[in-house]
Design a protein around this motif. Structure first.
Motif, PDB file in Angstrom:
ATOM      1  N   GLY A 151      -6.473 -17.471   8.126  1.00  0.00           N
ATOM      2  CA  GLY A 151      -5.668 -16.858   6.840  1.00  0.00           C
ATOM      3  C   GLY A 151      -4.680 -15.961   7.363  1.00  0.00           C
ATOM      4  N   TYR A 152      -3.594 -15.990   6.791  1.00  0.00           N
ATOM      5  CA  TYR A 152      -2.186 -15.006   7.484  1.00  0.00           C
ATOM      6  C   TYR A 152      -2.113 -14.054   6.379  1.00  0.00           C
ATOM      7  CZ  TYR A 152       2.014 -14.165   9.525  1.00  0.00           C
ATOM      8  OH  TYR A 152       3.354 -13.820  10.069  1.00  0.00           O
ATOM      9  N   ALA A 153      -2.352 -12.869   6.597  1.00  0.00           N
ATOM     10  CA  ALA A 153      -2.306 -11.654   5.647  1.00  0.00           C
ATOM     11  C   ALA A 153      -0.837 -11.104   5.492  1.00  0.00           C
ATOM     12  CB  ALA A 153      -3.157 -10.748   6.031  1.00  0.00           C
ATOM     13  N   VAL A 154      -0.074 -11.394   6.594  1.00  0.00           N
ATOM     14  CA  VAL A 154       1.286 -10.874   6.513  1.00  0.00           C
ATOM     15  C   VAL A 154       2.283 -11.605   5.537  1.00  0.00           C
ATOM     16  CG1 VAL A 154       3.101  -9.939   7.936  1.00  0.00           C
ATOM     17  CG2 VAL A 154       0.815 -10.084   8.668  1.00  0.00           C
ATOM     18  N   SER A 155       1.837 -11.680   4.189  1.00  0.00           N
ATOM     19  CA  SER A 155       2.729 -12.291   3.251  1.00  0.00           C
ATOM     20  C   SER A 155       3.159 -11.230   2.348  1.00  0.00           C
ATOM     21  CB  SER A 155       1.620 -13.082   2.311  1.00  0.00           C
ATOM     22  OG  SER A 155       0.847 -12.215   1.699  1.00  0.00           O
ATOM     23  N   LEU A 156       4.100 -11.697   1.287  1.00  0.00           N
ATOM     24  CA  LEU A 156       4.587 -10.654   0.479  1.00  0.00           C
ATOM     25  C   LEU A 156       3.532  -9.656  -0.073  1.00  0.00           C
ATOM     26  CD1 LEU A 156       7.573 -10.133  -0.624  1.00  0.00           C
ATOM     27  CD2 LEU A 156       6.952 -11.573  -2.684  1.00  0.00           C
ATOM     28  N   ALA A 157       2.434 -10.154  -0.602  1.00  0.00           N
ATOM     29  CA  ALA A 157       1.539  -9.460  -1.083  1.00  0.00           C
ATOM     30  C   ALA A 157       1.010  -8.437  -0.283  1.00  0.00           C
ATOM     31  CB  ALA A 157       0.268 -10.094  -1.355  1.00  0.00           C
ATOM     32  N   PHE A 158       1.176  -8.299   1.169  1.00  0.00           N
ATOM     33  CA  PHE A 158       1.026  -7.295   2.227  1.00  0.00           C
ATOM     34  C   PHE A 158       1.976  -6.153   1.944  1.00  0.00           C
ATOM     35  CE2 PHE A 158       1.160  -5.487   6.522  1.00  0.00           C
ATOM     36  CZ  PHE A 158      -0.105  -5.941   6.941  1.00  0.00           C
ATOM     37  N   PHE A 159       2.944  -6.466   1.561  1.00  0.00           N
ATOM     38  CA  PHE A 159       3.978  -5.250   1.689  1.00  0.00           C
ATOM     39  C   PHE A 159       4.319  -4.245   0.313  1.00  0.00           C
ATOM     40  CE2 PHE A 159       5.426  -8.205   4.999  1.00  0.00           C
ATOM     41  CZ  PHE A 159       5.385  -7.413   5.923  1.00  0.00           C
ATOM     42  N   GLY A 160       3.508  -4.442  -0.637  1.00  0.00           N
ATOM     43  CA  GLY A 160       3.657  -3.958  -1.995  1.00  0.00           C
ATOM     44  C   GLY A 160       4.061  -4.813  -3.147  1.00  0.00           C
ATOM     45  N   GLY A 161       4.503  -4.132  -4.112  1.00  0.00           N
ATOM     46  CA  GLY A 161       5.115  -4.987  -5.253  1.00  0.00           C
ATOM     47  C   GLY A 161       3.688  -5.311  -6.229  1.00  0.00           C
ATOM     48  N   THR A 162       4.012  -5.979  -7.299  1.00  0.00           N
ATOM     49  CA  THR A 162       2.920  -5.875  -8.196  1.00  0.00           C
ATOM     50  C   THR A 162       1.988  -6.536  -7.937  1.00  0.00           C
ATOM     51  OG1 THR A 162       4.343  -7.728  -8.975  1.00  0.00           O
ATOM     52  CG2 THR A 162       4.821  -5.800 -10.267  1.00  0.00           C
ATOM     53  N   LYS A 163       1.971  -7.617  -6.981  1.00  0.00           N
ATOM     54  CA  LYS A 163       0.884  -8.737  -6.500  1.00  0.00           C
ATOM     55  C   LYS A 163       0.380  -8.006  -5.227  1.00  0.00           C
ATOM     56  CE  LYS A 163       2.588 -12.835  -8.778  1.00  0.00           C
ATOM     57  NZ  LYS A 163       3.087 -14.115  -8.597  1.00  0.00           N
ATOM     58  N   GLU A 164       0.422  -6.900  -5.072  1.00  0.00           N
ATOM     59  CA  GLU A 164       0.061  -6.387  -3.364  1.00  0.00           C
ATOM     60  C   GLU A 164      -1.291  -6.323  -3.401  1.00  0.00           C
ATOM     61  OE1 GLU A 164       0.596  -2.120  -3.044  1.00  0.00           O
ATOM     62  OE2 GLU A 164      -0.262  -2.242  -1.126  1.00  0.00           O
ATOM     63  N   ILE A 165      -1.852  -6.763  -2.221  1.00  0.00           N
ATOM     64  CA  ILE A 165      -3.351  -6.837  -1.943  1.00  0.00           C
ATOM     65  C   ILE A 165      -3.432  -5.773  -0.916  1.00  0.00           C
ATOM     66  CG2 ILE A 165      -5.208  -7.771  -0.898  1.00  0.00           C
ATOM     67  CD1 ILE A 165      -3.517 -10.481  -1.660  1.00  0.00           C
ATOM     68  N   PRO A 166      -3.774  -4.383  -1.246  1.00  0.00           N
ATOM     69  CA  PRO A 166      -4.034  -3.402  -0.478  1.00  0.00           C
ATOM     70  C   PRO A 166      -4.591  -3.679   1.123  1.00  0.00           C
ATOM     71  CG  PRO A 166      -4.592  -2.357  -2.688  1.00  0.00           C
ATOM     72  CD  PRO A 166      -4.377  -3.944  -2.378  1.00  0.00           C
ATOM     73  N   ILE A 181      -8.698 -13.086   1.613  1.00  0.00           N
ATOM     74  CA  ILE A 181      -8.525 -13.905   2.760  1.00  0.00           C
ATOM     75  C   ILE A 181      -9.078 -15.572   2.344  1.00  0.00           C
ATOM     76  CG2 ILE A 181     -10.710 -13.708   4.003  1.00  0.00           C
ATOM     77  CD1 ILE A 181      -7.221 -13.408   5.636  1.00  0.00           C
ATOM     78  N   ARG A 182      -9.993 -15.531   1.325  1.00  0.00           N
ATOM     79  CA  ARG A 182     -10.525 -16.978   0.935  1.00  0.00           C
ATOM     80  C   ARG A 182      -9.291 -17.521   0.570  1.00  0.00           C
ATOM     81  NH1 ARG A 182     -13.380 -18.278  -3.699  1.00  0.00           N
ATOM     82  NH2 ARG A 182     -11.653 -17.029  -4.781  1.00  0.00           N
ATOM     83  N   ASN A 183      -8.516 -17.242  -0.079  1.00  0.00           N
ATOM     84  CA  ASN A 183      -7.380 -17.772  -0.974  1.00  0.00           C
ATOM     85  C   ASN A 183      -6.383 -18.073   0.087  1.00  0.00           C
ATOM     86  OD1 ASN A 183      -8.621 -17.287  -3.344  1.00  0.00           O
ATOM     87  ND2 ASN A 183      -7.511 -15.620  -4.017  1.00  0.00           N
ATOM     88  N   MET A 184      -6.249 -17.248   1.033  1.00  0.00           N
ATOM     89  CA  MET A 184      -5.472 -17.432   2.450  1.00  0.00           C
ATOM     90  C   MET A 184      -5.757 -18.597   2.854  1.00  0.00           C
ATOM     91  SD  MET A 184      -4.352 -13.595   3.092  1.00  0.00           S
ATOM     92  CE  MET A 184      -3.331 -12.623   2.098  1.00  0.00           C
TER      93      MET A 184
END
Lengths: 620, 91
Positions: A462-477, A488-491
Motif C-alpha cells: 500500500g502506498y500512503a503518499v496519495s492525495l489523501a495524505f496531504f490534506g483536503g476533505t478526504k484526508e487520512i491523517p 491501508i487495506r483499501n490501498m
C-alpha cells in the motif's frame, strides 16, 4: 470446464524444466471470475502448484506469470505482467510486477498464464510462439548481461514481428537473493529475488512472439470505460504531465518537505536541501535526461532515458534513476552524487539486481562499518563508510558476481546484519529492504510495510503518499491509529486490482475502479462490477496470507525493525516514532478489518465466505 | 517579517523561482497568501478554482497539511514555510 472465448484464450502453459516437458492446460473460466488475471490468477495457480515449505532455490519452487483479460486490448497501460514465486530473500510469497512489452506479447502468443516447475540440468531458455513451446540450451547466453541477452534473442526480426524477452543477468545466475528478472532491457520484475529463482532452475530467458487477438464481448461498453479512463488521465496533473516532465524522482524534494526521506540507513530524515536539489527530478530533467518514454500503451511516460558523461570523455547511456533508486543508493547511503548513483543504477539494470534491496543492503553495511561491527567480514573486503560514492558502481558489479564484498552484500541486509550480531540494523520487514519512505513519518505507511504479503514493499503493502495524505476533505491523517488499518487495506486492495488487471499504479492518480469495471465487463461479458472487483481483491489478499501462514510466517513477522519504535525523527516539528504498542494496535485492527484471527490467520469461515477453495488436489 | 513560500515542480516556472518571501502582513491566512501570489490570471488559475483550492494542488505549512475544513482560512505567522506543489506520485 466452459469455453473462454472473450478476453482470454483459456490456455495455460506448464513447463517442467526437470524433464524439459511442456504442455498446454485449459484455464478454468471460474478461476478468471474469482481471481481475474495477473497477480490474482498467478497467485491461485502458484498456490495450487507449490509446497509452501519448499526450498525457494530448490527444484520444488514454482514460478507463475499471468496476463489479464485486459491485456491484448487498447486499455491504457495494460501490458504488464505479474510473477509469483516463493522468495529466497524472505521465505514468503514473492510477488512482483513489471511494465515493458513482454506481458502484451506473451498474451499475443495465445496464452494466459505460464507455470514453470522443476530444474534443468544445465542452462536453458524457453521459446514461445503460437503453436510452439520449446525448451532450448542456453550455454551461449549464460554469463551474458540482460542487455546482451535481450539483443541476442530479439534482434534480426522484421519490424512488427519482433519478439520480447524476459531474462536474468549474472545476478540471477549467481543467486543474488534480490536478483531481478529483466523485461525488455530496463524494466524489471524487481523485488523479492525472482531472478535468483530462475537462476536456481538454470532458466536464463523466455522469449515470446505472436499476433493472436482476443475477442471483445461488448465493444461499446468497453469503449465507455476506455474513454472515461483516457479523459481522466489527461486531466490529472500527475498523469497528464508531471510524470513525463519529472519522472518519479520528482518526489525527492517533496518527500523531504514532509520529513519522510531516509538518511544513512534510516537513522534520521535530515538533509540539506541543496544536496537533494542536485539529484531531484527537476535536476535530472535539466541535466542527464535525454528522453522521457512510456511502456507499451502508456500515455503517462515516466521512463527516464539518461546519459552520463564521464570526466574522461566517455559517455554511458541507460535508464534511471527512479525515486527509489535515487534515495536508497543516495541519501540512505549518505551519497548525494547523481552521476555515481546513475552509473551504479545502469550496472544494476544490466547485471540484474534490485536497486532498492541493493541500496538498503549497502546502507546497512555502511552503518555496520561505521559502528565497527564488521569483523571477519572485513577480510572479505567489506569495510564501507557512509558517503562512499566512488565505491557504489563497483559494489553493484561485485554483488552481481558475488565477488569479494559483493558475496556478503548478495545475501541482503538481514543476513549480513545477523552475521554481525546486529540483525536490528537491517531495515527490513520479512527480510525485504524498505522502500524510500520512512515509516515514522506515516503510521499508514508503517502498517503497509508491516502487513505487505511480500515484506516491506510500497507497491504490495500500500502506498500512503496519495492525495489523501496531504490534506483536503478526504484526508487520512497520517498519524491516525484508528484510520490507518482501513486506509491501508483499501490501498493494498487497489494495488491488488491494478496488478491483477495488468495496469500501472500511476493510473490510480487519475481514476479508481469504475472505468476498469466497465472495460473488463465489456471485454469478457462476465460480471466484473466494482463490488465483484472488491471481492476479488479481498480473496487474493487472504490467499496470499494463507500461503505465508503455511510457509511459516506469524504475526511476529508483521513488525518494523526496532529502530522505528525506539528512535524518533522530527516530523512537522514533533518527534514521531511507531512504538511497539502502536504497532500492536494497528496490527490487531488490521487483522480484524481483513477478517483474520488474532494471530493474523485467515479463518475457515472467511475462506468459505470468500470462496477460497482448498489447494487443488488436496482435501481441506 | 515574512512568510517563505517554496515552489516545486512546474510551479517554479509559473512563479519564476524556487521560493519567495511574502510580508506576513499580506499573508495572514492561506487564502490571503494565494490571493497575493495569484497576481496574474494564469497564476491564479494554477492555485484556485472558484472559491476553493485547485484540485490536485498540495499546500503544506511547515511540513503539515492544511486542515480539511476551510483550508483557506488557515492562519499564517511570521517565519512559516509554505510549500506549494502538484500531487506527485512515485515508486
Amino acid at each position: 470446464m466452459s469455453a473462454a472465448p472473450f478476453g482470454f484464450f483459456g490456455k495455460i502453459i506448464e513447463i517442467d524444466l526437470t524433464g524439459g516437458d511442456a504442455r498446454v492446460l485449459p484455464l478454468d473460466t471460474a478461476l478468471v471470475a474469482d481471481y481475474l488475471g495477473g497477480r490474482g490468477l498467478a497467485t491461485r495457480l502458484f498456490y495450487d502448484a507449490v509446497d509452501p515449505q519448499c526450498d525457494p532455490l530448490g527444484p520444488d519452487n514454482v514460478v507463475v506469470i499471468a496476463a489479464s483479460p485486459l491485456i491484448g486490448t487498447t486499455a491504457p497501460t495494460s501490458a504488464r505482467g505479474h510473477m509469483v514465486f516463493k522468495s529466497p530473500l524472505t521465505g514468503v510469497i514473492g510477488t512482483s510486477n513489471s511494465g515493458g512489452g513482454w506481458g502484451h506479447t506473451f498474451k499475443s502468443a495465445g496464452y494466459d498464464a505460464l507455470v514453470i516447475k522443476g530444474k534443468a540440468d544445465s542452462p536453458v531458455w524457453i521459446d514461445i510462439a503460437p503453436g510452439k513451446i520449446e525448451v532450448l540450451p542456453a550455454h551461449h547466453l549464460w554469463g551474458q548481461d540482460i542487455h546482451a541477452t535481450n539483443d541476442e534473442l530479439t534482434s534480426g526480426f522484421e519490424a512488427g514481428s519482433r519478439p520480447r524477452a524476459l531474462c536474468i543477468g549474472p545476478g540471477g545466475e549467481n543467486l543474488v537473493l534480490y536478483a531481478v528478472v529483466g523485461n525488455d532491457k530496463n524494466r524489471v520484475y524487481g523485488r523479492c529475488g525472482g531472478g535468483a529463482v530462475w537462476g536456481s532452475k538454470n532458466l536464463k530467458a523466455i522469449r515470446v512472439q505472436g499476433k493472436e487477438k482476443i475477442q471483445i464481448h461488448d465493444k461499446e461498453r468497453y469503449q465507455s470505460g476506455y474513454d472515461q479512463a483516457l479523459y481522466l488521465l489527461r486531466q490529472a496533473p500527475v498523469t497528464k504531465r508531471l510524470m513525463r516532465e519529472l519522472g518519479t524522482a520528482g518526489l525527492v524534494e517533496l518527500i523531504n518537505v514532509i520529513n519522510m526521506l531516509p538518511h544513512r540507513n534510516f537513522q534520521d530524515c535530515t538533509h540539506r536541501p541543496e544536496d537533494l536539489e542536485r539529484m531531484s527530478g527537476e535536476t535530472i530533467a535539466k541535466t542527464i535526461l535525454e528522453k522521457a518514454a512510456g511502456c507499451y500503451l502508456c500515455p503517462i511516460g515516466c521512463q527516464r532515458h539518461t546519459r552520463i558523461d564521464g570526466d574522461d570523455g566517455s559517455t554511458q547511456r541507460g535508464e534511471g534513476p527512479e525515486y527509489e533508486t535515487v534515495v536508497l543508493m543516495g541519501p540512505d547511503c549518505g551519497i548525494y552524487d547523481l552521476a555515481a548513483i546513475t552509473t551504479a543504477n545502469y550496472r544494476c539494470n544490466e547485471l540484474g539486481i534490485d536497486t532498492i534491496s541493493f541500496g538498503g543492503t549497502v546502507a546497512c553495511a555502511m552503518e555496520l562499518g561505521e559502528r565497527g561491527l564488521l569483523g571477519a567480514e572485513k577480510e572479505g573486503g567489506l569495510d564501507l563508510r557512509f558517503g562512499a560514492a566512488a565505491e557504489l558502481e563497483k559494489l553493484a558489479v561485485d554483488t552481481a558476481h558475488r565477488r569479494g564484498a559483493g558475496a556478503l552484500l548478495a545475501e541482503g541486509s538481514y543476513r549480513l546484519a545477523e552475521r554481525c550480531g546486529r540483525a536490528d540494523l537491517s531495515m527490513t520487514v520479512k527480510k525485504l529492504e524498505l522502500p524510500a519512505y520512512d515509516p515514522r513519518a506515516s503510521f499508514t505507511q508503517a502498517l503497509g510495510y508491516m502487513t505487505s504479503p511480500s515484506g516491506a514493499c510500497h507497491l504490495r503493502g500500500g502506498y500512503a503518499v496519495s492525495l489523501a495524505f496531504f490534506g483536503g476533505t478526504k484526508e487520512i491523517p497520517r498519524f491516525s491509529l484508528l484510520q490507518s488499518p482501513i486506509a491501508i487495506r483499501n490501498m493494498q486492495n487497489t494495488g491488488i486490482l491494478q496488478d491483477s488487471l495488468g495496469v500501472c499504479r500511476f493510473t490510480g492518480y487519475a481514476f479508481g475502479s469504475d472505468p476498469w469495471s466497465r472495460m473488463l465487463t465489456g471485454v469478457t461479458g462476465m460480471d466484473f462490477s466494482v463490488f465483484r472487483l472488491e471481492e476479488i481483491e479481498n480473496r487474493v489478499a487472504s490467499l496470499e496470507r494463507l500461503f505465508n501462514v503455511e510457509a511459516g510466517a506469524t504475526a511476529a513477522d508483521d513488525a518494523l525493525p526496532p529502530r522505528f519504535a525506539e528512535t524518533p525523527i522530527v516530523v512537522a516539528g514533533e518527534e514521531k516514532m511507531v512504538s511497539e504498542q502502536a504497532q500492536e494496535r494497528m496490527r490487531r485492527d488490521y487483522y480484524s478489518v481483513r477478517g483474520w484471527d488474532s494471530e493474523g490467520r485467515p479463518t475457515r469461515a472467511l475462506l468459505e465466505d470468500l470462496a477460497i477453495a482448498p489447494r487443488a488436489g488436496r482435501a481441506s | 517579517m515574512a512568510v517563505t513560500v517554496k515552489f516545486f515542480a512546474y510551479f517554479r516556472e509559473v512563479f519564476g523561482g524556487r521560493e519567495c518571501g511574502v510580508p506576513a502582513a499580506e499573508a495572514a491566512t492561506v487564502g490571503a497568501l494565494l490571493d497575493r501570489l495569484g497576481d496574474t490570471p494564469q497564476r491564479r488559475a494554477e492555485l484556485l478554482a472558484g472559491a476553493g483550492l485547485k484540485p490536485h494542488l498540495v499546500i503544506m505549512i511547515n511540513g503539515a497539511p492544511l486542515p480539511p475544513d476551510r483550508p483557506l482560512e488557515t492562519a499564517l505567522k511570521d517565519g512559516d514555510v509554505v510549500a506549494i506543489f502538484p500531487l506527485l506520485g512515485g515508486g
